[in-house]
Design an enzyme around this catalytic site. Structure first.
Site, PDB file in Angstrom:
ATOM      1  N   GLY A 178     -35.381  46.712  79.509  1.00 43.60           N
ATOM      2  CA  GLY A 178     -34.102  46.135  80.475  1.00 43.60           C
ATOM      3  C   GLY A 178     -33.176  46.235  79.046  1.00 43.60           C
ATOM      4  O   GLY A 178     -33.444  47.291  77.991  1.00 43.60           O
TER       5      GLY A 178
ATOM      6  N   GLY B 287     -22.316  38.839  86.926  1.00 38.75           N
ATOM      7  CA  GLY B 287     -20.969  38.198  86.278  1.00 38.75           C
ATOM      8  C   GLY B 287     -20.731  38.758  85.101  1.00 38.75           C
ATOM      9  O   GLY B 287     -19.475  39.073  84.940  1.00 38.75           O
TER      10      GLY B 287
ATOM     11  N   GLU C  14     -17.013  31.293  84.048  1.00 38.35           N
ATOM     12  CA  GLU C  14     -18.030  30.896  84.862  1.00 38.35           C
ATOM     13  C   GLU C  14     -18.497  29.492  84.665  1.00 38.35           C
ATOM     14  O   GLU C  14     -17.875  28.894  83.667  1.00 38.35           O
ATOM     15  CB  GLU C  14     -19.270  31.880  84.634  1.00 38.35           C
ATOM     16  CG  GLU C  14     -18.969  33.140  85.077  1.00 38.35           C
ATOM     17  CD  GLU C  14     -20.538  34.132  84.866  1.00 38.35           C
ATOM     18  OE1 GLU C  14     -21.158  33.802  84.132  1.00 38.35           O
ATOM     19  OE2 GLU C  14     -20.467  34.849  85.836  1.00 38.35           O
TER      20      GLU C  14
ATOM     21  N   HIS D 292     -30.803  29.206  90.473  1.00 39.17           N
ATOM     22  CA  HIS D 292     -29.469  29.651  90.580  1.00 39.17           C
ATOM     23  C   HIS D 292     -29.084  29.031  91.983  1.00 39.17           C
ATOM     24  O   HIS D 292     -29.943  29.080  93.044  1.00 39.17           O
ATOM     25  CB  HIS D 292     -29.381  31.053  90.493  1.00 39.17           C
ATOM     26  CG  HIS D 292     -27.878  31.437  90.545  1.00 39.17           C
ATOM     27  ND1 HIS D 292     -26.856  31.151  91.506  1.00 39.17           N
ATOM     28  CD2 HIS D 292     -27.188  32.033  89.629  1.00 39.17           C
ATOM     29  CE1 HIS D 292     -25.455  31.495  91.330  1.00 39.17           C
ATOM     30  NE2 HIS D 292     -25.705  31.985  90.003  1.00 39.17           N
TER      31      HIS D 292
ATOM     32  N   ARG E  56     -25.564  24.632  86.572  1.00 43.47           N
ATOM     33  CA  ARG E  56     -26.371  24.970  87.745  1.00 43.47           C
ATOM     34  C   ARG E  56     -27.591  24.195  88.172  1.00 43.47           C
ATOM     35  O   ARG E  56     -27.560  24.075  89.473  1.00 43.47           O
ATOM     36  CB  ARG E  56     -26.972  26.438  87.309  1.00 43.47           C
ATOM     37  CG  ARG E  56     -26.414  27.757  87.029  1.00 43.47           C
ATOM     38  CD  ARG E  56     -26.870  28.628  86.746  1.00 43.47           C
ATOM     39  NE  ARG E  56     -25.934  29.925  86.601  1.00 43.47           N
ATOM     40  CZ  ARG E  56     -26.064  30.963  86.329  1.00 43.47           C
ATOM     41  NH1 ARG E  56     -27.222  31.460  85.622  1.00 43.47           N
ATOM     42  NH2 ARG E  56     -25.003  31.840  86.170  1.00 43.47           N
TER      43      ARG E  56
ATOM     44  N   HIS F  31     -34.021  31.643  89.100  1.00 47.57           N
ATOM     45  CA  HIS F  31     -33.196  32.551  88.497  1.00 47.57           C
ATOM     46  C   HIS F  31     -33.418  33.155  87.398  1.00 47.57           C
ATOM     47  O   HIS F  31     -33.626  34.199  86.725  1.00 47.57           O
ATOM     48  CB  HIS F  31     -31.861  32.299  88.741  1.00 47.57           C
ATOM     49  CG  HIS F  31     -30.878  33.177  88.245  1.00 47.57           C
ATOM     50  ND1 HIS F  31     -30.814  34.402  88.950  1.00 47.57           N
ATOM     51  CD2 HIS F  31     -30.020  32.964  87.316  1.00 47.57           C
ATOM     52  CE1 HIS F  31     -29.655  35.009  88.222  1.00 47.57           C
ATOM     53  NE2 HIS F  31     -29.052  34.267  87.177  1.00 47.57           N
TER      54      HIS F  31
ATOM     55  N   ARG G 131     -29.415  27.149  80.428  1.00 44.39           N
ATOM     56  CA  ARG G 131     -28.626  28.146  79.813  1.00 44.39           C
ATOM     57  C   ARG G 131     -27.306  28.264  80.396  1.00 44.39           C
ATOM     58  O   ARG G 131     -27.079  27.750  81.683  1.00 44.39           O
ATOM     59  CB  ARG G 131     -29.294  29.497  80.427  1.00 44.39           C
ATOM     60  CG  ARG G 131     -28.438  30.765  80.251  1.00 44.39           C
ATOM     61  CD  ARG G 131     -29.140  31.987  80.730  1.00 44.39           C
ATOM     62  NE  ARG G 131     -28.854  31.758  82.305  1.00 44.39           N
ATOM     63  CZ  ARG G 131     -28.486  32.926  83.002  1.00 44.39           C
ATOM     64  NH1 ARG G 131     -28.153  34.208  82.227  1.00 44.39           N
ATOM     65  NH2 ARG G 131     -28.635  32.909  84.373  1.00 44.39           N
TER      66      ARG G 131
HETATM   67  C1  LIG Z   1     -29.561  38.778  89.899  1.00 53.52           C
HETATM   68  C2  LIG Z   1     -29.278  38.461  88.461  1.00 53.52           C
HETATM   69  C3  LIG Z   1     -28.161  38.243  88.131  1.00 53.52           C
HETATM   70  C4  LIG Z   1     -27.758  37.892  86.276  1.00 53.52           C
HETATM   71  N1  LIG Z   1     -26.602  37.885  86.311  1.00 53.52           N
HETATM   72  C5  LIG Z   1     -26.488  37.713  84.703  1.00 53.52           C
HETATM   73  C6  LIG Z   1     -25.058  37.772  84.214  1.00 53.52           C
HETATM   74  O1  LIG Z   1     -24.126  38.134  84.988  1.00 53.52           O
HETATM   75  N2  LIG Z   1     -24.911  37.645  82.830  1.00 53.52           N
HETATM   76  C7  LIG Z   1     -25.941  37.310  82.106  1.00 53.52           C
HETATM   77  O2  LIG Z   1     -25.942  37.081  80.824  1.00 53.52           O
HETATM   78  N3  LIG Z   1     -27.423  37.260  82.400  1.00 53.52           N
HETATM   79  C8  LIG Z   1     -27.474  37.243  84.146  1.00 53.52           C
HETATM   80  N4  LIG Z   1     -28.649  37.486  84.386  1.00 53.52           N
HETATM   81  C9  LIG Z   1     -30.043  37.105  83.609  1.00 53.52           C
HETATM   82  C10 LIG Z   1     -29.978  38.640  82.831  1.00 53.52           C
HETATM   83  O3  LIG Z   1     -29.730  39.528  83.607  1.00 53.52           O
HETATM   84  C11 LIG Z   1     -31.327  38.485  82.147  1.00 53.52           C
HETATM   85  O4  LIG Z   1     -31.759  37.337  81.536  1.00 53.52           O
HETATM   86  C12 LIG Z   1     -31.452  39.732  81.049  1.00 53.52           C
HETATM   87  O5  LIG Z   1     -31.173  41.062  81.863  1.00 53.52           O
HETATM   88  C13 LIG Z   1     -32.903  39.909  80.846  1.00 53.52           C
HETATM   89  O6  LIG Z   1     -33.007  41.057  80.027  1.00 53.52           O
HETATM   90  P1  LIG Z   1     -34.380  41.791  79.536  1.00 53.52           P
HETATM   91  O7  LIG Z   1     -34.227  43.014  78.807  1.00 53.52           O
HETATM   92  O8  LIG Z   1     -35.042  40.407  78.715  1.00 53.52           O
HETATM   93  O9  LIG Z   1     -35.492  41.748  80.587  1.00 53.52           O
HETATM   94  P2  LIG Z   1     -35.292  42.550  81.940  1.00 53.52           P
HETATM   95  O10 LIG Z   1     -33.917  43.235  81.992  1.00 53.52           O
HETATM   96  O11 LIG Z   1     -35.568  41.705  83.278  1.00 53.52           O
HETATM   97  O12 LIG Z   1     -36.396  43.721  81.564  1.00 53.52           O
HETATM   98  C14 LIG Z   1     -37.568  43.482  81.651  1.00 53.52           C
HETATM   99  C15 LIG Z   1     -38.423  44.793  81.521  1.00 53.52           C
HETATM  100  O13 LIG Z   1     -39.829  44.522  81.231  1.00 53.52           O
HETATM  101  C16 LIG Z   1     -40.550  45.271  81.936  1.00 53.52           C
HETATM  102  N5  LIG Z   1     -41.792  44.758  81.942  1.00 53.52           N
HETATM  103  C17 LIG Z   1     -42.160  43.499  82.670  1.00 53.52           C
HETATM  104  N6  LIG Z   1     -43.400  43.501  82.413  1.00 53.52           N
HETATM  105  C18 LIG Z   1     -44.116  44.392  82.051  1.00 53.52           C
HETATM  106  C19 LIG Z   1     -45.398  44.815  81.547  1.00 53.52           C
HETATM  107  N7  LIG Z   1     -46.489  43.998  81.854  1.00 53.52           N
HETATM  108  N8  LIG Z   1     -45.565  46.001  80.953  1.00 53.52           N
HETATM  109  C20 LIG Z   1     -44.512  46.928  80.710  1.00 53.52           C
HETATM  110  N9  LIG Z   1     -43.118  46.501  81.088  1.00 53.52           N
HETATM  111  C21 LIG Z   1     -42.957  45.223  81.680  1.00 53.52           C
HETATM  112  C22 LIG Z   1     -39.904  45.673  83.302  1.00 53.52           C
HETATM  113  O14 LIG Z   1     -40.391  46.586  83.971  1.00 53.52           O
HETATM  114  C23 LIG Z   1     -38.239  45.778  82.621  1.00 53.52           C
HETATM  115  O15 LIG Z   1     -38.150  47.229  82.356  1.00 53.52           O
HETATM  116  C24 LIG Z   1     -29.090  37.802  85.735  1.00 53.52           C
HETATM  117  C25 LIG Z   1     -30.360  37.851  86.435  1.00 53.52           C
HETATM  118  C26 LIG Z   1     -30.542  38.199  87.593  1.00 53.52           C
HETATM  119  C27 LIG Z   1     -31.820  38.185  88.230  1.00 53.52           C
END
Ligand SMILES: Cc1cc2nc3c(=O)[nH]c(=O)nc-3n(C[C@H](O)[C@H](O)[C@H](O)COP(=O)(O)OP(=O)(O)OC[C@H]3O[C@@H](n4cnc5c(N)ncnc54)[C@H](O)[C@@H]3O)c2cc1C
Length: 510
Positions: free
Chosen positions: A26, A60, A126, A243, A291, A352, A387
């Site tokens: 991500g 957002g 927001e 959420h 929220r 969420h 958050r």
């Molecule tokens: C619908 C939605 C809307 C949102 N809107 C906002 C917003 O507008 N602004 C904001 O700041 N935040 C927002 N958030 C929250 C934000 O998107 C997340 O907190 C953030 O993107 C998390 O990023 P990350 O890289 O930590 O994890 P993620 O982007 O979730 O990535 C996780 C990664 O880990 C991998 N993974 C998981 N388990 C394993 C495993 N066992 N082995 C290998 N890979 C694995 C997955 O495949 C993925 O690639 C939103 C969340 C959602 C669900």
């Protein structure tokens, strides 16, 4: 002696070597990879393909101090208020002060944030923000756009090696309790070992431990569970954010589609079936209250009037405005014949975001040497008990960069690993997964009480005991062990916190 999900003969597992392994692709995982020294060979592991993350769904935007009316002090204050006094102030200061630097870096990498007619960055507001400070891309497709730009940058870097379709099973540690590798499992259940002294966990949230969630389907808390098995400390596990506004419709299944808070930022109002705008009687910020308060108010409104949902009304805005500002939401609702320019949107609260996670310092270091965490699976201390909207993507950037910066080349050591189990799983895994989600939703969800949580704990402990120490033959089985591990940690933390605060609400708090 520590435990492992992997219970076979380690010497039979094929292996590779990397300087750094990042679990999760991500925004946190990819951005930290891009901040690593180009001389480090790094594998970026991703469970189910490049579109499977919460990052890609973020609508957002990203909070950052941009405008002259705003200030670092105001953003810090808003974050601390949302966190209900449980934030780590040093971490919040770093987030807010260094955030604009990472926004500039994103723009240099090619992220095109939306601008107004005069070409200035367009910023919106927001819930619980005292100023306009949310940057967005393509209206409400911020996460998708940022992720795609970062993926393109990743593809150009020779030292970075994406590996799709591998799930983290375990983190290997040596006798000094330092990281010396990871065990991955592919979609056929086959294992691969990577020897490395540096692991960054960026596996996102825990949404799939609950029945209804906006999270990507693979987010079963694997990184947190593996970190727990490796002996890393976790923190703030009781703080699960629901959420208030996810689209509910008979045609929808699986992941719940989020109706971004930015809609309420642009004037949308929550209504019950009698047209009443009920939030104005609940909180001074009305529809833009934090929220957890909005989620509980909706649940109480649904109970009071025996409704399956409430409604979000943005019909005061023109269709042209809505199509331009919220193209994703507009298009998704239209799929279910809900024209948001004239129809109210049926919504319910769903799981969420996860404020807790693997405890880190401000450089992403966990309590296990060589193990780092960033993004949603980390507990950096910036969110406290709740958050502030759009602080999470900022956290992925700031602390992903800081973790990458902290990583030095280490010498891989032999793991302290010996368990070889012949015991087979005897549980019906799909029933167990259903029961975990159902129990967490009913007994450790939006509103909790001690009695229910003790019952839920007994259920989870039973599953955990039956699943640990067995040979896990596929990713689903490993995920299920992880779900029970994370559920136990959430419930234990929620039982221990007797008073309601932030996202943690107990009906027996008196
Ligand atoms: C619908 C939605 C809307 C949102 N809107 C906002 C917003 O507008 N602004 C904001 O700041 N935040 C927002 N958030 C929250 C934000 O998107 C997340 O907190 C953030 O993107 C998390 O990023 P990350 O890289 O930590 O994890 P993620 O982007 O979730 O990535 C996780 C990664 O880990 C991998 N993974 C998981 N388990 C394993 C495993 N066992 N082995 C290998 N890979 C694995 C997955 O495949 C993925 O690639 C939103 C969340 C959602 C669900």
């Amino acid at each position: 002696m520590r435990t492992y999900a992997f219970n076979e003969d380690l010497s039979c597992v094929p292996s590779k070597d990397f300087d750094v392994v990042i679990i999760g692709a991500g925004i946190a995982g990819i951005y930290s990879a891009l901040n690593l020294d180009a001389g480090l060979r790094c594998a970026i592991i991703n469970k189910r393909g490049s579109n499977d993350s919460n990052s890609i769904f973020a609508q957002g935007g990203i909070a950052s101090v941009i405008s002259m009316e705003d200030s670092v002090e105001k953003h810090i204050e808003d974050t601390l208020v949302a966190g209900a006094g449980l934030c780590d102030i040093k971490a919040v200061e770093i987030l807010v002060e260094e955030g604009p630097e990472d926004i500039s870096h994103l723009m240099k990498l090619g992220v095109a944030f939306d601008t107004d007619e005069s070409g200035k960055l367009s910023i919106t507001r927001e819930g619980a923000h005292s100023c306009n400070r949310i940057l967005h891309c393509h209206g409400d497709a911020t996460g998708f756009h940022v992720t795609k730009v970062l993926q393109n940058c990743l593809a150009k870097r020779k030292n970075l090696h994406p590996m799709e379709g591998f799930a983290l099973a375990d983190i290997l540690t040596d006798c000094n309790h330092s990281v010396c590798g990871v065990i991955l499992q592919d979609s056929d259940g086959k294992y691969l070992r990577i020897n490395t002294a540096n692991v960054i966990l960026a596996t996102g949230g825990i949404g799939r431990v609950y029945r209804n969630s906006t999270n990507a389907i693979s987010l079963t808390g694997d990184g947190i569970a593996a970190a727990i098995r490796a002996g890393a400390q976790v923190a703030n596990m009781e703080f699960v954010q629901f959420h208030p506004t996810a689209l509910i419709h008979p045609g929808l299944s699986g992941r719940y589609f989020l109706i971004s808070e930015a809609l309420r930022g642009e004037g949308a109002i929550l209504r019950n079936r009698k047209w009443e705008a009920f939030m104005k009687d609940v909180h001074p910020l009305a529809d833009l209250a934090p929220r957890d308060i909005v989620s509980r108010a909706i649940i109480s409104e649904m109970k009071k009037h025996n409704l399956p949902n409430v409604y979000l009304d943005i019909t005061q805005k023109s269709r042209e405005f809505l199509q331009k500002r919220f193209p994703t939401i507009y298009g998704e609702c239209m799929k279910y014949d809900i024209d948001i320019a004239i129809n109210w949107i049926p919504v319910i609260p769903v799981q969420h975001y996860f404020m807790g996670g693997i405890k880190t310092d401000t450089d992403g270091r966990t309590t296990v040497s060589g193990l780092y965490a960033c993004g949603e699976n980390a507990s950096t201390g910036v969110h406290g008990a709740n958050r502030l909207a759009s602080n999470s993507l900022l956290e992925c950037l700031v602390f992903g960069r800081r973790a990458a910066r902290d990583i030095n080349i280490r010498t891989a050591k032999q793991p302290d690993f010996c368990p070889i189990s012949k015991r087979e799983n005897e549980l019906d895994i799909s029933t167990v997964r259903f029961n975990i989600r159902d129990t967490m939703t009913k007994q450790c969800g939006i509103i909790r009480n001690g009695g229910d949580m003790q019952k839920a704990l007994a259920v989870m402990q039973d599953y955990y005991d039956k699943l640990s120490g067995v040979v896990l033959t596929n990713v689903t089985e490993t995920e299920t062990l992880n779900m029970s591990t994370v559920a136990i940690a959430v419930i234990n933390a929620a039982i221990a916190r007797k008073k309601s605060i932030g996202a943690h609400f107990r009906s027996d708090d008196n």
